[in-house]
Design a protein around this motif. Structure first.
Motif, PDB file in Angstrom:
ATOM      1  N   LEU A 179      37.709  41.648  44.738  1.00 47.68           N
ATOM      2  CA  LEU A 179      37.646  41.755  43.280  1.00 47.68           C
ATOM      3  C   LEU A 179      38.710  40.874  42.630  1.00 47.68           C
ATOM      4  CD1 LEU A 179      36.577  42.952  40.659  1.00 47.68           C
ATOM      5  CD2 LEU A 179      38.034  44.950  41.062  1.00 47.68           C
ATOM      6  N   LEU A 180      39.901  40.908  43.179  1.00 47.37           N
ATOM      7  CA  LEU A 180      40.981  40.069  42.660  1.00 47.37           C
ATOM      8  C   LEU A 180      40.629  38.591  42.802  1.00 47.37           C
ATOM      9  CD1 LEU A 180      43.786  39.835  41.442  1.00 47.37           C
ATOM     10  CD2 LEU A 180      44.724  39.974  43.761  1.00 47.37           C
ATOM     11  N   GLN A 181      40.068  38.199  43.947  1.00 44.15           N
ATOM     12  CA  GLN A 181      39.688  36.806  44.177  1.00 44.15           C
ATOM     13  C   GLN A 181      38.607  36.365  43.190  1.00 44.15           C
ATOM     14  OE1 GLN A 181      41.204  34.609  46.222  1.00 44.15           O
ATOM     15  NE2 GLN A 181      39.868  33.043  45.362  1.00 44.15           N
ATOM     16  N   GLU A 182      37.631  37.232  42.947  1.00 43.08           N
ATOM     17  CA  GLU A 182      36.575  36.925  41.976  1.00 43.08           C
ATOM     18  C   GLU A 182      37.182  36.693  40.588  1.00 43.08           C
ATOM     19  OE1 GLU A 182      33.137  36.667  42.110  1.00 43.08           O
ATOM     20  OE2 GLU A 182      33.141  36.827  44.285  1.00 43.08           O
ATOM     21  N   ALA A 183      38.126  37.564  40.191  1.00 42.65           N
ATOM     22  CA  ALA A 183      38.763  37.437  38.880  1.00 42.65           C
ATOM     23  C   ALA A 183      39.569  36.147  38.788  1.00 42.65           C
ATOM     24  CB  ALA A 183      39.653  38.655  38.608  1.00 42.65           C
ATOM     25  N   VAL A 184      40.286  35.818  39.859  1.00 47.32           N
ATOM     26  CA  VAL A 184      41.079  34.588  39.876  1.00 47.32           C
ATOM     27  C   VAL A 184      40.167  33.369  39.730  1.00 47.32           C
ATOM     28  CG1 VAL A 184      42.488  33.098  41.375  1.00 47.32           C
ATOM     29  CG2 VAL A 184      43.053  35.536  41.132  1.00 47.32           C
ATOM     30  N   GLU A 185      39.059  33.350  40.450  1.00 47.49           N
ATOM     31  CA  GLU A 185      38.124  32.218  40.372  1.00 47.49           C
ATOM     32  C   GLU A 185      37.537  32.090  38.964  1.00 47.49           C
ATOM     33  OE1 GLU A 185      37.547  29.867  42.668  1.00 47.49           O
ATOM     34  OE2 GLU A 185      39.065  30.858  43.905  1.00 47.49           O
ATOM     35  N   LEU A 186      37.204  33.220  38.348  1.00 43.15           N
ATOM     36  CA  LEU A 186      36.672  33.193  36.990  1.00 43.15           C
ATOM     37  C   LEU A 186      37.723  32.668  36.006  1.00 43.15           C
ATOM     38  CD1 LEU A 186      34.325  33.802  35.066  1.00 43.15           C
ATOM     39  CD2 LEU A 186      35.187  36.149  34.900  1.00 43.15           C
ATOM     40  N   LEU A 187      38.963  33.108  36.174  1.00 41.18           N
ATOM     41  CA  LEU A 187      40.032  32.636  35.300  1.00 41.18           C
ATOM     42  C   LEU A 187      40.319  31.144  35.498  1.00 41.18           C
ATOM     43  CD1 LEU A 187      42.416  35.700  35.479  1.00 41.18           C
ATOM     44  CD2 LEU A 187      41.080  34.941  33.502  1.00 41.18           C
ATOM     45  N   LYS A 188      40.205  30.659  36.731  1.00 41.86           N
ATOM     46  CA  LYS A 188      40.374  29.217  36.982  1.00 41.86           C
ATOM     47  C   LYS A 188      39.320  28.422  36.224  1.00 41.86           C
ATOM     48  CE  LYS A 188      42.322  29.221  41.662  1.00 41.86           C
ATOM     49  NZ  LYS A 188      42.006  28.907  43.067  1.00 41.86           N
ATOM     50  N   GLU A 189      38.078  28.895  36.311  1.00 44.15           N
ATOM     51  CA  GLU A 189      36.999  28.199  35.602  1.00 44.15           C
ATOM     52  C   GLU A 189      37.241  28.238  34.095  1.00 44.15           C
ATOM     53  OE1 GLU A 189      34.682  26.325  36.785  1.00 44.15           O
ATOM     54  OE2 GLU A 189      34.868  26.851  38.892  1.00 44.15           O
ATOM     55  N   THR A 190      37.671  29.390  33.596  1.00 44.36           N
ATOM     56  CA  THR A 190      37.927  29.535  32.166  1.00 44.36           C
ATOM     57  C   THR A 190      39.057  28.613  31.715  1.00 44.36           C
ATOM     58  OG1 THR A 190      37.198  31.835  32.287  1.00 44.36           O
ATOM     59  CG2 THR A 190      38.440  31.193  30.336  1.00 44.36           C
ATOM     60  N   GLU A 210      29.772  26.365  34.156  1.00 44.24           N
ATOM     61  CA  GLU A 210      30.392  26.860  35.382  1.00 44.24           C
ATOM     62  C   GLU A 210      31.027  28.227  35.171  1.00 44.24           C
ATOM     63  OE1 GLU A 210      32.913  23.767  36.929  1.00 44.24           O
ATOM     64  OE2 GLU A 210      31.235  22.369  37.097  1.00 44.24           O
ATOM     65  N   VAL A 211      31.651  28.440  34.007  1.00 43.78           N
ATOM     66  CA  VAL A 211      32.228  29.753  33.688  1.00 43.78           C
ATOM     67  C   VAL A 211      31.117  30.798  33.616  1.00 43.78           C
ATOM     68  CG1 VAL A 211      33.372  31.117  31.886  1.00 43.78           C
ATOM     69  CG2 VAL A 211      34.279  28.880  32.525  1.00 43.78           C
ATOM     70  N   VAL A 212      30.041  30.462  32.925  1.00 40.84           N
ATOM     71  CA  VAL A 212      28.928  31.403  32.782  1.00 40.84           C
ATOM     72  C   VAL A 212      28.334  31.738  34.147  1.00 40.84           C
ATOM     73  CG1 VAL A 212      26.587  31.677  31.859  1.00 40.84           C
ATOM     74  CG2 VAL A 212      28.405  30.754  30.409  1.00 40.84           C
ATOM     75  N   ALA A 213      28.111  30.724  34.976  1.00 45.83           N
ATOM     76  CA  ALA A 213      27.550  30.961  36.306  1.00 45.83           C
ATOM     77  C   ALA A 213      28.470  31.842  37.143  1.00 45.83           C
ATOM     78  CB  ALA A 213      27.300  29.629  37.018  1.00 45.83           C
ATOM     79  N   LYS A 214      29.753  31.530  37.124  1.00 47.18           N
ATOM     80  CA  LYS A 214      30.727  32.319  37.882  1.00 47.18           C
ATOM     81  C   LYS A 214      30.776  33.750  37.349  1.00 47.18           C
ATOM     82  CE  LYS A 214      33.388  30.596  40.434  1.00 47.18           C
ATOM     83  NZ  LYS A 214      33.320  30.318  41.857  1.00 47.18           N
ATOM     84  N   GLY A 215      30.745  33.902  36.020  1.00 46.93           N
ATOM     85  CA  GLY A 215      30.774  35.223  35.399  1.00 46.93           C
ATOM     86  C   GLY A 215      29.553  36.052  35.732  1.00 46.93           C
ATOM     87  N   LEU A 245      29.511  39.465  37.727  1.00 49.09           N
ATOM     88  CA  LEU A 245      28.890  40.626  37.114  1.00 49.09           C
ATOM     89  C   LEU A 245      27.845  41.242  38.043  1.00 49.09           C
ATOM     90  CD1 LEU A 245      28.599  42.442  34.632  1.00 49.09           C
ATOM     91  CD2 LEU A 245      26.938  40.795  33.739  1.00 49.09           C
ATOM     92  N   GLY A 246      27.067  40.396  38.694  1.00 45.17           N
ATOM     93  CA  GLY A 246      26.070  40.888  39.646  1.00 45.17           C
ATOM     94  C   GLY A 246      26.714  41.657  40.786  1.00 45.17           C
ATOM     95  N   LYS A 247      27.783  41.113  41.324  1.00 46.99           N
ATOM     96  CA  LYS A 247      28.480  41.792  42.423  1.00 46.99           C
ATOM     97  C   LYS A 247      29.060  43.119  41.957  1.00 46.99           C
ATOM     98  CE  LYS A 247      29.690  37.651  45.035  1.00 46.99           C
ATOM     99  NZ  LYS A 247      30.797  36.809  45.519  1.00 46.99           N
ATOM    100  N   LEU A 248      29.652  43.125  40.762  1.00 49.24           N
ATOM    101  CA  LEU A 248      30.222  44.359  40.226  1.00 49.24           C
ATOM    102  C   LEU A 248      29.143  45.417  39.993  1.00 49.24           C
ATOM    103  CD1 LEU A 248      32.776  42.859  37.697  1.00 49.24           C
ATOM    104  CD2 LEU A 248      33.336  44.140  39.771  1.00 49.24           C
ATOM    105  N   CYS A 249      28.020  45.012  39.442  1.00 43.52           N
ATOM    106  CA  CYS A 249      26.926  45.962  39.192  1.00 43.52           C
ATOM    107  C   CYS A 249      26.362  46.511  40.497  1.00 43.52           C
ATOM    108  CB  CYS A 249      25.827  45.310  38.363  1.00 43.52           C
ATOM    109  SG  CYS A 249      26.315  45.003  36.652  1.00 43.52           S
ATOM    110  N   MET A 250      26.258  45.657  41.507  1.00 40.74           N
ATOM    111  CA  MET A 250      25.778  46.139  42.807  1.00 40.74           C
ATOM    112  C   MET A 250      26.776  47.130  43.404  1.00 40.74           C
ATOM    113  SD  MET A 250      24.082  42.693  44.418  1.00 40.74           S
ATOM    114  CE  MET A 250      23.489  43.468  45.906  1.00 40.74           C
TER     115      MET A 250
END
Length: 135
Positions: free
Chosen positions: A71-82, A112-117, A121-126
């Motif tokens: 989860l932390l890695q996903e957030a870091v990757e999203l923040l990098k894209e942002t 890229e931000v939207v795709a990563k987000g 989101l899909g992983k979190l919902c699953m």
């Protein structure tokens, strides 16, 4: 919003082709005309739909348990894209003018931000579904 007549004129379609394009029945224009149609309509929703449809049909979603480091890695990757969007916007506005190549770069970064987000989101919902089934 474009009318059927406007699309017919711009795309060089016959009346029956333009009518089928606007009907509720399935009809697809030729692949070669999709970019021109998207440009005329002012969006690329058709292309995005094709990508989503192709990806959905090609890849079965397999649940993978999400742990805290992931989860932390996903957030870091999203923040990098942002932050990449911020950097590109900063570079774009440095001279108080927006050039075509600069705005295209910003658009690419936002995609890229939207795709990563959406992926996150899909992983979190699953994972949410997995946790709710355990209760």
């Amino acid at each position: 919003m474009n009318t059927e007549a406007e699309v017919r004129e711009e795309m060089g379609y016959s009346e029956s082709n333009s009518h089928r394009l606007f009907s509720v029945e399935e009809y697809y224009t030729s692949y070669g005309k999709i970019p021109k149609l998207c440009k005329f309509l002012g969006n690329n929703i058709i292309i995005l739909w094709l990508i989503v449809k192709a990806n959905k049909d090609m890849h079965q979603l397999v649940y993978q348990k999400m742990d805290c480091p992931e989860l932390l890695q996903e957030a870091v990757e999203l923040l990098k894209e942002t932050s990449g969007v911020g950097e590109d916007v900063s570079a774009t506005i440095h001279d108080s003018k927006i050039k075509l190549n600069e705005i295209c770069r910003v658009i690419k970064e936002v995609y890229e931000v939207v795709a990563k987000g959406i992926c996150m989101l899909g992983k979190l919902c699953m994972h949410e579904r997995f946790l709710s089934l355990k209760v």
